[in-house]
Write an enzyme that holds these catalytic residues in place. Sequence first.
Site, mmCIF file in Angstrom:
data_model
loop_
_atom_site.group_PDB
_atom_site.id
_atom_site.type_symbol
_atom_site.label_atom_id
_atom_site.label_comp_id
_atom_site.label_asym_id
_atom_site.label_seq_id
_atom_site.Cartn_x
_atom_site.Cartn_y
_atom_site.Cartn_z
ATOM 1 N N ASP A 195 45.603 43.535 45.998
ATOM 2 C CA ASP A 195 44.326 43.179 45.374
ATOM 3 C C ASP A 195 43.405 42.466 46.375
ATOM 4 O OD1 ASP A 195 42.918 42.951 42.710
ATOM 5 O OD2 ASP A 195 42.964 40.831 43.232
ATOM 6 N N GLU A 259 43.332 47.541 48.280
ATOM 7 C CA GLU A 259 42.081 47.579 47.538
ATOM 8 C C GLU A 259 41.076 46.824 48.391
ATOM 9 O OE1 GLU A 259 39.588 46.014 43.745
ATOM 10 O OE2 GLU A 259 40.829 44.728 44.976
HETATM 11 C C1 GLC Z 1 40.312 43.266 42.041
HETATM 12 C C2 GLC Z 1 40.790 43.762 40.705
HETATM 13 C C3 GLC Z 1 39.872 43.250 39.643
HETATM 14 C C4 GLC Z 1 39.894 41.731 39.673
HETATM 15 C C5 GLC Z 1 39.562 41.213 41.059
HETATM 16 C C6 GLC Z 1 39.893 39.767 41.206
HETATM 17 O O1 GLC Z 1 39.061 43.769 42.373
HETATM 18 O O2 GLC Z 1 40.884 45.159 40.715
HETATM 19 O O3 GLC Z 1 40.215 43.719 38.377
HETATM 20 O O4 GLC Z 1 38.974 41.222 38.756
HETATM 21 O O5 GLC Z 1 40.314 41.878 42.044
HETATM 22 O O6 GLC Z 1 41.293 39.589 41.253
#
Ligand code: GLC
Length: 543
Positions: A195, A259
């Site tokens: 994440d 991500e």
């Molecule tokens: C990432 C997740 C999202 C979350 C953010 C903060 O972007 O996919 O859902 O709100 O991180 O953890």
Amino acid sequence: MIYQIYPRSWADHDGDGIGDLPGITSRLDHLVDLGVDALWLSPFYPSPQHDAGYDVADYRDVDPMFGTLDDFDRLVDRAHALGLRVIVDIVPNHTSSDHPWFRQALASGSGSPERARYVFRDGQGNEPPNNWTSRFGGPAWTRVPGPDGGPGQWYLHLFDVTQPDLDWTNAEVRHEFDTILRFWLDRGVDGFRVDVAHGLAKADGLPDLDPTIDPVRSPTALQPMWDQPEVHEIYRHWRRLVDTYNVPGEDADRILCAEAWVEPREALARYVRSDEMHQSFNFNFLLTPWRADLIRASITDSLKHAADVGAPQTWVLSNHDVVRHATRLGRADATRTVITSGIGTDDPQPDPVLGLRRARAATTVMLALPGSAYLYQGEELGLPDATKLPDAVRQDPTWLRSGHTDRGRDGCRVPVPWSSNGPSLGFGPGHPWLPQPDVYAQLAPDRQRGVPGSTLELYRRLLRIRRQRHLGTARLDWVDPVTFGAGEDVISFDLVGRDLRVVANLGATPVDLPAGSEILVASGDLESGRLQPDMAVWLHPVD
Ligand code: GLC
């Protein structure tokens, strides 16, 4: 092929209206039937759920709302028995403010080792330490009381106020995450989706963001909180750690997937250099408007930048943070690129028929592309976003923190339907945590399985052919649509050596298909053998 499960919304076994791990285990056959290789679970860890579990209070357990560690073990065992790999979500940029570390940090004074795990700073008079803003709206700093009860230090949170950022220059933080990764690898997981992978390191001295830069639309390369070079050392270290669990030639598939919302694409490719992660979501492709020239350019550049570092590309069209592609592509302005803001009752409503038609074509293109791809739960049913959720039920912190100007992401997180009737359409015996739109009944799998032309059957067929013909490892060669009498609004490419040609019509008029080919699969009905607007086909050459 990896399928994202958002645990709150896939299957509810205990009837509390929120999905859970036993629910997931009971439905894994669906994934085998669909034809994917792995599933990725969004967070299920103990959490106060201020950001739907992306605010983790304990990285080594399961929230009672989702079940127990034993339930997790059963899920993994069942998935492995079915030939499915299991990837879990790891959230290293921030913890929950309920995490024991943050409580200790609050209880200890400035300059203490407890505070040093987070980013605590003195302010500038009564102002925060710098001008950074939270992704969910408002300032990225919150002030805590000082020892005398008066105003004290500030802590950084790039997301919600309940998600304090960790300080990754701190050795204790690094060590802690090593042990967390090992904890889940020892339990048998096959990898991690990381994440906010681009957020862990911040520029030295936490300089102000140039006020002329728009934090949402400007390249992350210009922003001191994102994509700092030091993040890569963290992932090199993680890669070495994960590789100790990979036995070459035997069981060597444990992976890391980033991500990382970073631009330009060379910057994204750095996350998948051979000694870093294995995959990084290609958000550029997801953000590309529905225009043939732009999609062609996105695919070409994406393949090039991944190839430059010797990595495969990782395609995705929907996830739990964006408006589902069946809805996005039905908006009157399908060139809009801001897609994390959900749609409400008083917003212009997208055209669901156009949206689904384009979404099916987009997926037909994506599932032919070399590399790997992620699907988001329910897209195989053609689910649209819930665009008429009452504002009172919204739970995404974005809605509150933006002062009720940004509806956030609840619309794509609504519990999925499993049957066309019954309580919560088969999601579970209870009242679902977000109400399902009426149309979900018609889109349930029992309405689609075995029905020719249904979205579910389209996905199954695409995935079957993708697997049989090893499209993931094929080479893509562009075909000039002029060679078969079509124009620039048509996208066409061959998968070399796989006897497969893709043609997608993004224009306004039907086009003839190339001679000497038969249709293997089509995203919609052809009329008089002509490819209609917003449709795509896979073709097989015939002599
Ligand atoms: C990432 C997740 C999202 C979350 C953010 C903060 O972007 O996919 O859902 O709100 O991180 O953890």
